[in-house]
Design an enzyme around this catalytic site. Structure first.
Site, mmCIF file in Angstrom:
data_model
loop_
_atom_site.group_PDB
_atom_site.id
_atom_site.type_symbol
_atom_site.label_atom_id
_atom_site.label_comp_id
_atom_site.label_asym_id
_atom_site.label_seq_id
_atom_site.Cartn_x
_atom_site.Cartn_y
_atom_site.Cartn_z
ATOM 1 N N THR A 79 0.824 -1.208 0.000
ATOM 2 C CA THR A 79 0.000 0.000 0.000
ATOM 3 C C THR A 79 0.859 1.260 0.000
ATOM 4 O O THR A 79 2.004 1.232 0.464
ATOM 5 C CB THR A 79 -0.898 -0.007 1.253
ATOM 6 O OG1 THR A 79 -1.527 1.267 1.390
ATOM 7 C CG2 THR A 79 -0.104 -0.269 2.532
ATOM 8 N N ASP A 80 0.263 2.345 -0.474
ATOM 9 C CA ASP A 80 0.977 3.638 -0.407
ATOM 10 C C ASP A 80 1.093 4.145 1.032
ATOM 11 O O ASP A 80 1.878 5.058 1.304
ATOM 12 C CB ASP A 80 0.293 4.683 -1.301
ATOM 13 C CG ASP A 80 -1.165 4.971 -0.955
ATOM 14 O OD1 ASP A 80 -1.696 4.367 -0.007
ATOM 15 O OD2 ASP A 80 -1.775 5.807 -1.649
ATOM 16 N N GLU A 81 0.298 3.573 1.949
ATOM 17 C CA GLU A 81 0.297 4.090 3.327
ATOM 18 C C GLU A 81 1.637 3.886 4.037
ATOM 19 O O GLU A 81 1.899 4.533 5.044
ATOM 20 C CB GLU A 81 -0.824 3.441 4.151
ATOM 21 C CG GLU A 81 -2.172 3.663 3.533
ATOM 22 C CD GLU A 81 -3.334 3.627 4.522
ATOM 23 O OE1 GLU A 81 -3.098 3.596 5.738
ATOM 24 O OE2 GLU A 81 -4.469 3.638 4.048
ATOM 25 N N TYR A 119 -1.798 -0.396 11.049
ATOM 26 C CA TYR A 119 -1.963 -1.093 9.760
ATOM 27 C C TYR A 119 -0.771 -0.816 8.846
ATOM 28 O O TYR A 119 -0.133 -1.735 8.317
ATOM 29 C CB TYR A 119 -3.267 -0.649 9.073
ATOM 30 C CG TYR A 119 -3.308 -0.954 7.592
ATOM 31 C CD1 TYR A 119 -3.389 -2.265 7.135
ATOM 32 C CD2 TYR A 119 -3.237 0.071 6.635
ATOM 33 C CE1 TYR A 119 -3.399 -2.554 5.774
ATOM 34 C CE2 TYR A 119 -3.249 -0.211 5.272
ATOM 35 C CZ TYR A 119 -3.331 -1.523 4.850
ATOM 36 O OH TYR A 119 -3.338 -1.812 3.502
ATOM 37 N N LYS A 149 2.150 -3.354 7.345
ATOM 38 C CA LYS A 149 2.407 -3.561 5.910
ATOM 39 C C LYS A 149 3.866 -3.224 5.587
ATOM 40 O O LYS A 149 4.513 -3.910 4.792
ATOM 41 C CB LYS A 149 1.462 -2.696 5.061
ATOM 42 C CG LYS A 149 0.007 -3.098 5.092
ATOM 43 C CD LYS A 149 -0.284 -4.482 4.532
ATOM 44 C CE LYS A 149 -0.092 -4.584 3.039
ATOM 45 N NZ LYS A 149 -0.538 -5.914 2.526
HETATM 46 P P1 NAD Z 1 -9.873 -7.118 2.447
HETATM 47 O O1 NAD Z 1 -9.844 -6.811 3.906
HETATM 48 O O2 NAD Z 1 -11.099 -6.818 1.656
HETATM 49 O O3 NAD Z 1 -9.557 -8.667 2.210
HETATM 50 C C1 NAD Z 1 -8.561 -9.341 2.941
HETATM 51 C C2 NAD Z 1 -8.763 -10.839 2.721
HETATM 52 O O4 NAD Z 1 -7.708 -11.523 3.417
HETATM 53 C C3 NAD Z 1 -10.085 -11.365 3.285
HETATM 54 O O5 NAD Z 1 -10.694 -12.234 2.358
HETATM 55 C C4 NAD Z 1 -9.674 -12.137 4.536
HETATM 56 O O6 NAD Z 1 -10.530 -13.218 4.851
HETATM 57 C C5 NAD Z 1 -8.284 -12.619 4.139
HETATM 58 N N1 NAD Z 1 -7.436 -12.895 5.305
HETATM 59 C C6 NAD Z 1 -7.229 -12.102 6.382
HETATM 60 N N2 NAD Z 1 -6.410 -12.708 7.260
HETATM 61 C C7 NAD Z 1 -6.064 -13.897 6.707
HETATM 62 C C8 NAD Z 1 -5.232 -14.961 7.100
HETATM 63 N N3 NAD Z 1 -4.556 -14.920 8.275
HETATM 64 N N4 NAD Z 1 -5.086 -16.026 6.285
HETATM 65 C C9 NAD Z 1 -5.751 -16.075 5.105
HETATM 66 N N5 NAD Z 1 -6.567 -15.098 4.681
HETATM 67 C C10 NAD Z 1 -6.729 -14.026 5.462
HETATM 68 O O7 NAD Z 1 -8.609 -6.379 1.845
HETATM 69 P P2 NAD Z 1 -8.431 -5.628 0.431
HETATM 70 O O8 NAD Z 1 -8.926 -4.255 0.549
HETATM 71 O O9 NAD Z 1 -8.918 -6.523 -0.645
HETATM 72 O O10 NAD Z 1 -6.841 -5.557 0.380
HETATM 73 C C11 NAD Z 1 -6.082 -6.641 -0.146
HETATM 74 C C12 NAD Z 1 -4.625 -6.297 -0.073
HETATM 75 O O11 NAD Z 1 -4.372 -5.102 -0.785
HETATM 76 C C13 NAD Z 1 -4.117 -6.050 1.358
HETATM 77 O O12 NAD Z 1 -2.844 -6.601 1.458
HETATM 78 C C14 NAD Z 1 -4.061 -4.527 1.462
HETATM 79 O O13 NAD Z 1 -3.058 -4.132 2.363
HETATM 80 C C15 NAD Z 1 -3.701 -4.152 0.040
HETATM 81 N N6 NAD Z 1 -4.154 -2.834 -0.425
HETATM 82 C C16 NAD Z 1 -5.463 -2.467 -0.309
HETATM 83 C C17 NAD Z 1 -5.880 -1.241 -0.836
HETATM 84 C C18 NAD Z 1 -7.325 -0.814 -0.751
HETATM 85 O O14 NAD Z 1 -7.623 0.332 -1.120
HETATM 86 N N7 NAD Z 1 -8.245 -1.649 -0.324
HETATM 87 C C19 NAD Z 1 -4.953 -0.391 -1.460
HETATM 88 C C20 NAD Z 1 -3.614 -0.807 -1.536
HETATM 89 C C21 NAD Z 1 -3.221 -2.024 -1.040
HETATM 90 O O1 DAU Z 2 -4.096 4.013 0.511
HETATM 91 C C1 DAU Z 2 -4.326 2.649 0.415
HETATM 92 C C2 DAU Z 2 -5.173 2.205 1.588
HETATM 93 O O2 DAU Z 2 -6.493 2.678 1.331
HETATM 94 C C3 DAU Z 2 -5.176 0.694 1.792
HETATM 95 O O3 DAU Z 2 -3.888 0.278 2.128
HETATM 96 C C4 DAU Z 2 -6.152 0.305 2.914
HETATM 97 O O4 DAU Z 2 -6.226 -1.106 3.014
HETATM 98 C C5 DAU Z 2 -7.521 0.850 2.565
HETATM 99 O O5 DAU Z 2 -8.419 0.586 3.603
HETATM 100 C C6 DAU Z 2 -7.449 2.360 2.315
HETATM 101 O O6 DAU Z 2 -7.145 3.075 3.541
HETATM 102 P P1 DAU Z 2 -7.861 4.447 3.913
HETATM 103 O O7 DAU Z 2 -7.790 4.627 5.357
HETATM 104 O O8 DAU Z 2 -7.368 5.560 3.036
HETATM 105 O O9 DAU Z 2 -9.366 4.083 3.394
HETATM 106 P P2 DAU Z 2 -10.793 4.314 4.081
HETATM 107 O O10 DAU Z 2 -11.813 3.935 3.067
HETATM 108 O O11 DAU Z 2 -10.875 3.713 5.427
HETATM 109 O O12 DAU Z 2 -10.817 5.897 4.252
HETATM 110 C C7 DAU Z 2 -10.655 6.775 3.131
HETATM 111 C C8 DAU Z 2 -10.663 8.197 3.668
HETATM 112 O O13 DAU Z 2 -11.975 8.471 4.170
HETATM 113 C C9 DAU Z 2 -9.716 8.439 4.834
HETATM 114 O O14 DAU Z 2 -9.209 9.764 4.756
HETATM 115 C C10 DAU Z 2 -10.609 8.308 6.061
HETATM 116 C C11 DAU Z 2 -11.937 8.825 5.560
HETATM 117 N N1 DAU Z 2 -13.142 8.240 6.202
HETATM 118 C C12 DAU Z 2 -13.245 6.885 6.243
HETATM 119 C C13 DAU Z 2 -14.325 6.281 6.833
HETATM 120 C C14 DAU Z 2 -14.446 4.789 6.921
HETATM 121 C C15 DAU Z 2 -14.130 9.062 6.685
HETATM 122 O O15 DAU Z 2 -14.033 10.295 6.599
HETATM 123 N N2 DAU Z 2 -15.210 8.482 7.281
HETATM 124 C C16 DAU Z 2 -15.355 7.121 7.374
HETATM 125 O O16 DAU Z 2 -16.361 6.662 7.962
#
Ligand code: NAD
Ligand code: DAU
Length: 382
Positions: A159-161, A185, A189
């Site tokens: 992730t970019d975080e 988190y 990562k």
């Molecule tokens: P998500 O939370 O929707 O899905 C995570 C999945 O991992 C789930 O199906 C869960 O059951 C499984 N899981 C969790 N713990 C586990 C374990 N111990 N063993 C096996 N499976 C397990 O997550 P997402 O949003 O799809 O993100 C997927 C990946 O992408 C993550 O690594 C996250 O850090 C990365 N990522 C997410 C975003 C985003 O915007 N969502 C952006 C950049 C990177």
């Molecule tokens: O940048 C990549 C990341 O993006 C991934 O690594 C994470 O897995 C993914 O969850 C996401 O993280 P964020 O914290 O940026 O996403 P989230 O959807 O939780 O929040 C997006 C923005 O919105 C953030 O600035 C927080 C804000 N927010 C979020 C929620 C849930 C609100 O203002 N209100 C809310 O209720």
């Protein structure tokens, strides 16, 4: 052991994929993307089905002849090793993680367990299956033409975080930006990225890493901003915006992320990190107004059932997230120059598709908004 990739090719041709976390949001989208584009490649999903995992996300492919689902934990070494050997896995695409920043603030332990210990368990098993065998010794032998390319790949989704937070005038994160994670988190990562890198440097693990910005699209759990806003609108509930709502994220439609991963798998250089972004910075206020405007069009409020005419009337500023990163932005020039990567969806087209998808899947929404989800809302927003 698979040895089907031609020895001198610098390109990987996966024959048997292990997709961890494939029942989650991005993992499931990747499974659909992959099976649509490469229906002859074996796909094994390993997923623990935590609160974020949902087998319904994989329903469209569950009967596909090349698809196999394994319910299990990435921390289970023997299970992972057996899978790698039995399924002759040559490519791991590692999505499994605890992924929600707010949950990491309430309970960081699971993040350390899955994101750090789990990633390490996968690496150990991949090393045992791919690098510590007699046939692996043959694969790494050098010839007159130099080292033989690996037939294996460990692709780690990050992730970019990990790069921390930007000021308004800062350039976007590039691959050499120093890590400065701010949430449990992001720290977990970052640690997993370092482990993957260390396995490459120390043991020669054939790995790549991608650090991506915020994804949105179908199958995203409603704990995350865009589905939360969409589903709250449909229930006429407040739209909680943390702090002043001026935090910025760089949004990418999930299928564009999947295409980026595909390119890295096939053509990315081993040992390298690639940042993937949408070139699409939006404040949270812009996001909430976009969701509301789309729903005002697709599902207009009727004066008889609502006390307001636009969903944006539901916007409510709430207490800020602890340690809330102000701005993320990705400099995606490396993947663009090396692999000719460009996102296809615009924010407008991607958001339209996304909101439409939630409207068309009321059963899916109902099922993910059960008792556990209600407990989470009470815990986080009370
Ligand atoms: P998500 O939370 O929707 O899905 C995570 C999945 O991992 C789930 O199906 C869960 O059951 C499984 N899981 C969790 N713990 C586990 C374990 N111990 N063993 C096996 N499976 C397990 O997550 P997402 O949003 O799809 O993100 C997927 C990946 O992408 C993550 O690594 C996250 O850090 C990365 N990522 C997410 C975003 C985003 O915007 N969502 C952006 C950049 C990177
Ligand atoms: O940048 C990549 C990341 O993006 C991934 O690594 C994470 O897995 C993914 O969850 C996401 O993280 P964020 O914290 O940026 O996403 P989230 O959807 O939780 O929040 C997006 C923005 O919105 C953030 O600035 C927080 C804000 N927010 C979020 C929620 C849930 C609100 O203002 N209100 C809310 O209720």
């Amino acid at each position: 052991m698979p040895k089907k990739n031609t020895p001198h090719s610098s390109l990987l041709t996966p024959h048997s994929l292990l997709i961890t976390g494939g029942a989650g949001f991005i993992g499931a989208n990747f499974v659909h993307y992959w099976i649509k584009n490469y229906p002859d490649v074996q796909v094994t999903v390993l997923d623990a089905l935590t609160y974020a995992g949902n087998k319904a996300n994989l329903a469209p492919v569950e009967n596909h002849p090349k698809f196999r689902f394994v319910h299990g934990d990435i921390r289970h070494y023997a299970l992972v090793l057996n899978l790698l050997l039995d399924q002759e896995i040559d490519t791991i695409v590692h999505f499994a993680a605890e992924s929600h920043v707010d949950r990491s603030i309430h309970g960081p332990d699971a993040f350390v367990e899955t994101n750090i210990v789990g990633t390490h368990t996968l690496l150990k098993a991949a090393k045992a299956a791919w690098l510590d065998t007699p046939s692996a010794a043959m694969n790494t032998q050098t010839s007159a033409l130099g080292p033989q390319p690996s037939p294996y790949r460990f692709h780690h989704i990050s992730t970019d975080e990990v790069y921390g937070s930007l000021s308004p005038e800062d350039p976007g994160f590039c691959e050499t930006t120093a890590y400065a994670p701010n949430s449990p988190y992001a720290a977990s990562k970052a640690a997993s990225d370092f482990l993957v890198r260390a396995y490459y440097k120390t043991y020669g693990m054939p790995m790549t890493i991608s650090n991506c910005s915020n994804n949105y699209g179908p199958y995203q759990h409603p704990e995350k901003l865009i589905p939360l806003l969409t589903l709250n609108c449909l229930e006429h509930k407040p739209l909680p915006i943390y702090g002043d709502g001026l935090n910025i994220r760089d949004w990418l439609y999930v299928e564009d992320h999947c295409r980026g991963i595909d390119l890295i798998l096939k053509k990315g250089r081993i040992g390298e990190t690639y940042n993937i972004g949408g070139n699409c910075e939006k404040t949270n206020l812009e996001v909430v107004h976009t969701v509301c405007a789309i729903l005002d069009e697709l599902k207009p409020l009727s004066s008889s059932t609502a006390l307001f005419t636009s969903y944006s009337s539901l916007l409510t500023h709430v207490k800020d997230r602890a340690g809330h990163d102000r701005r993320y932005a990705i400099d995606a020039s490396k993947i663009s120059k090396e692999l000719a990567y460009m996102p296809i969806e615009t924010f407008e087209s991607g958001m339209q598709k996304t909101v439409q998808w939630y409207l068309e899947h009321p059963e899916w929404c109902k099922n993910v908004m059960g008792e556990n989800y209600k407990k989470w809302l009470a815990q986080n927003y009370s």
